[in-house]
Each structure stands twice: as structure tokens, then as C-alpha cells.
Motif scaffolding. Structure first.
Motif, PDB file in Angstrom:
ATOM      1  N   ALA A   1       0.439   5.231  11.831  1.00  8.15           N
ATOM      2  CA  ALA A   1       0.058   6.426  11.073  1.00  8.15           C
ATOM      3  C   ALA A   1      -0.641   7.435  11.973  1.00  8.15           C
TER       4      ALA A   1
ATOM      5  N   THR B   1       0.837  -1.191   0.000  1.00  5.36           N
ATOM      6  CA  THR B   1       0.000   0.000   0.000  1.00  5.36           C
ATOM      7  C   THR B   1       0.873   1.242   0.000  1.00  5.36           C
ATOM      8  N   ALA B   2       0.648   2.129  -0.944  1.00  5.29           N
ATOM      9  CA  ALA B   2       1.453   3.345  -1.081  1.00  5.29           C
ATOM     10  C   ALA B   2       1.399   4.168   0.202  1.00  5.29           C
ATOM     11  N   GLY B   3       2.540   4.714   0.590  1.00  7.98           N
ATOM     12  CA  GLY B   3       2.602   5.589   1.747  1.00  7.98           C
ATOM     13  C   GLY B   3       2.865   4.881   3.057  1.00  7.98           C
ATOM     14  N   ARG B   4       2.895   3.548   3.040  1.00  5.58           N
ATOM     15  CA  ARG B   4       3.163   2.808   4.273  1.00  5.58           C
ATOM     16  C   ARG B   4       4.629   2.392   4.298  1.00  5.58           C
TER      17      ARG B   4
END
Length: 230
Positions: A217, A95-98
Motif C-alpha cells: 500500500a 480487510t476492505a481495500g486490500r
């Protein structure tokens, strides 16, 4: 009972008169429906019973990463594949951004596991690696469909002695993984079917991965808000 008659008991459709293809297909389709139903029902029951345990495990694992710790994974046979799967999910998030999170698969080094298994005993293949690599504040995740794998129990016991957070995924009644209290968090799938247990394990560690990233996050978001307020 002869070899032939034993086979007839196990696989009656392979013996005797010629089978009607349509009837055979109907029977197999019914088998598919029953297995899918059993899988769904087992999953629903598992997550209804174990959701709080899964959340607690995710909070504990997020805390490990928050403090700069690492995760180690282990399992035997099919569960060794799950141990590998967990590690790569955390190391290489799709997953993008993780961000990537440190995860070490203890089943990966064939030379190490075969050497220890041959020279000392299979029960020690994970303990030896933990002694060499792990430190207080890390986490250990292990999978066993029975919960009775001796090398996992030994590793969990050593991990607790060393100050690691321990997370187990098991089945049936949890086996020694649950009764020996070597796991801080033990997720038990309520069935003796190995296939159903493994299916629930896959879903559980995917959710664990997602929850850990969500919790981390939230930490980053809170920190950014404090910086802005300052």
C-alpha cells in the motif's frame, strides 16, 4: 508396568476413590491458567526475539509480489492446516481495500500428494509440485513445529536452487530448517511445546500478511504522489 498402572500414572484422577468435583474443577482451572500464562510468555519472547526476522520476511515477500511473483505454502499435519490458512488469507483478504495476492497451497491436492508419496516417496510431494509450477522470483513458505520435516527441507532446498525466496516457521532450536540454511528467513518459536509453537505461528503469519499489504500500500501511495507531482 501393567497397562492399568501406566494409565494410573498418566491419569491419576480417573482411579481410586471418588473425586471431589470442586477440587477437580479447581485443578483444571489452575491448568487453564498455567497454559494461558505459558502461551503469553512464549509469544512475548518469540516476538521480542524474532520481530526483525519477521519484518525482513515481510519485506522480501512484498518484493516478490511487487515483481509479479507468487507465494506457495506447505506443511504437514496441523501445519498443513496453517499452510492452507496462509494461502486463503492472501487470496481472500478480509480487510476492505486490500487486493487479493497470488498464493498456492501445495497441501491442497490430495491426489497429487498421495500419488507422489506412493510412487516416489513422501519426501518428494512438494518438490514435484514446485518443479511443475514455481519459477524464479516466487516465494515458498513452510511450517514445521520441529523444523525437521524431510519433505519441507527438500522443497526448500529445491526452491533456493530455482531462485525462490524461502520463509520458514519452526520451533525449538529451528531444526534442520535453520541449521541447513535452506530458508532465507527462519522464524523460530523458543519452546518444544507443539501447541505453543502453533499458536505463535498463527500470530506470525497474520502479522506477515498485514505487513506485506502495508508495504504494498505504501508503494501504491508513493506512485500516486509521483503522478500528482508530475
Amino acid at each position: 508396568m501393567t497397562s492399568k498402572s501406566a494409565l494410573e500414572v498418566l491419569y491419576p484422577f480417573l482411579h481410586g476413590k471418588e473425586q471431589d468435583p470442586a477440587a477437580v474443577d479447581a485443578g483444571l482451572l489452575h491448568s487453564i491458567e498455567e497454559k494461558a500464562r505459558e502461551s503469553r510468555e512464549t509469544s512475548v519472547r518469540f516476538f521480542a526475539e524474532q520481530a526483525p526476522v519477521l519484518l525482513d520476511a515481510a519485506k522480501a515477500l512484498a518484493g516478490v509480489y511487487r515483481r509479479g511473483g507468487r507465494m506457495f505454502t506447505m506443511g504437514n499435519g496441523g501445519s498443513s492446516c496453517d499452510a492452507s490458512h496462509i494461502a486463503v488469507e492472501f487470496l481472500h483478504p478480509i480487510t476492505a481495500g486490500r487486493p487479493a495476492l497470488a498464493a498456492i497451497n501445495l497441501t491442497a491436492d490430495v491426489a497429487m500428494t498421495s500419488a507422489v508419496g506412493n510412487d516416489v516417496g513422501f519426501e518428494h510431494i512438494y518438490v514435484r509440485q514446485l518443479i511443475a509450477h514455481a519459477r524464479s522470483g516466487d516465494a515458498l513458505v513452510g511450517l514445521s513445529t520441529s523444523g525437521n520435516s524431510a519433505n519441507l527441507i527438500a522443497a526448500f532446498a529445491k526452491a533456493k536452487e530455482m531462485g525462490l525466496t524461502t520463509i520458514g516457521l519452526s520451533g525449538g532450536d529451528g531444526g534442520k530448517m535453520a541449521s541447513a540454511h535452506v530458508c532465507d528467513h527462519c522464524l523460530v518459536v523458543p519452546t518444544t511445546s507443539v501447541h505453543r509453537i502453533q499458536e505463535c505461528h498463527v500470530a506470525a503469519y497474520h502479522i506477515l500478511w498485514d505487513l506485506v499489504h502495508t508495504l504494498l500500500a505504501d508503494d501504491r501511495g508513493s506512485a500516486m504522489n509521483k503522478d500528482v507531482a508530475a
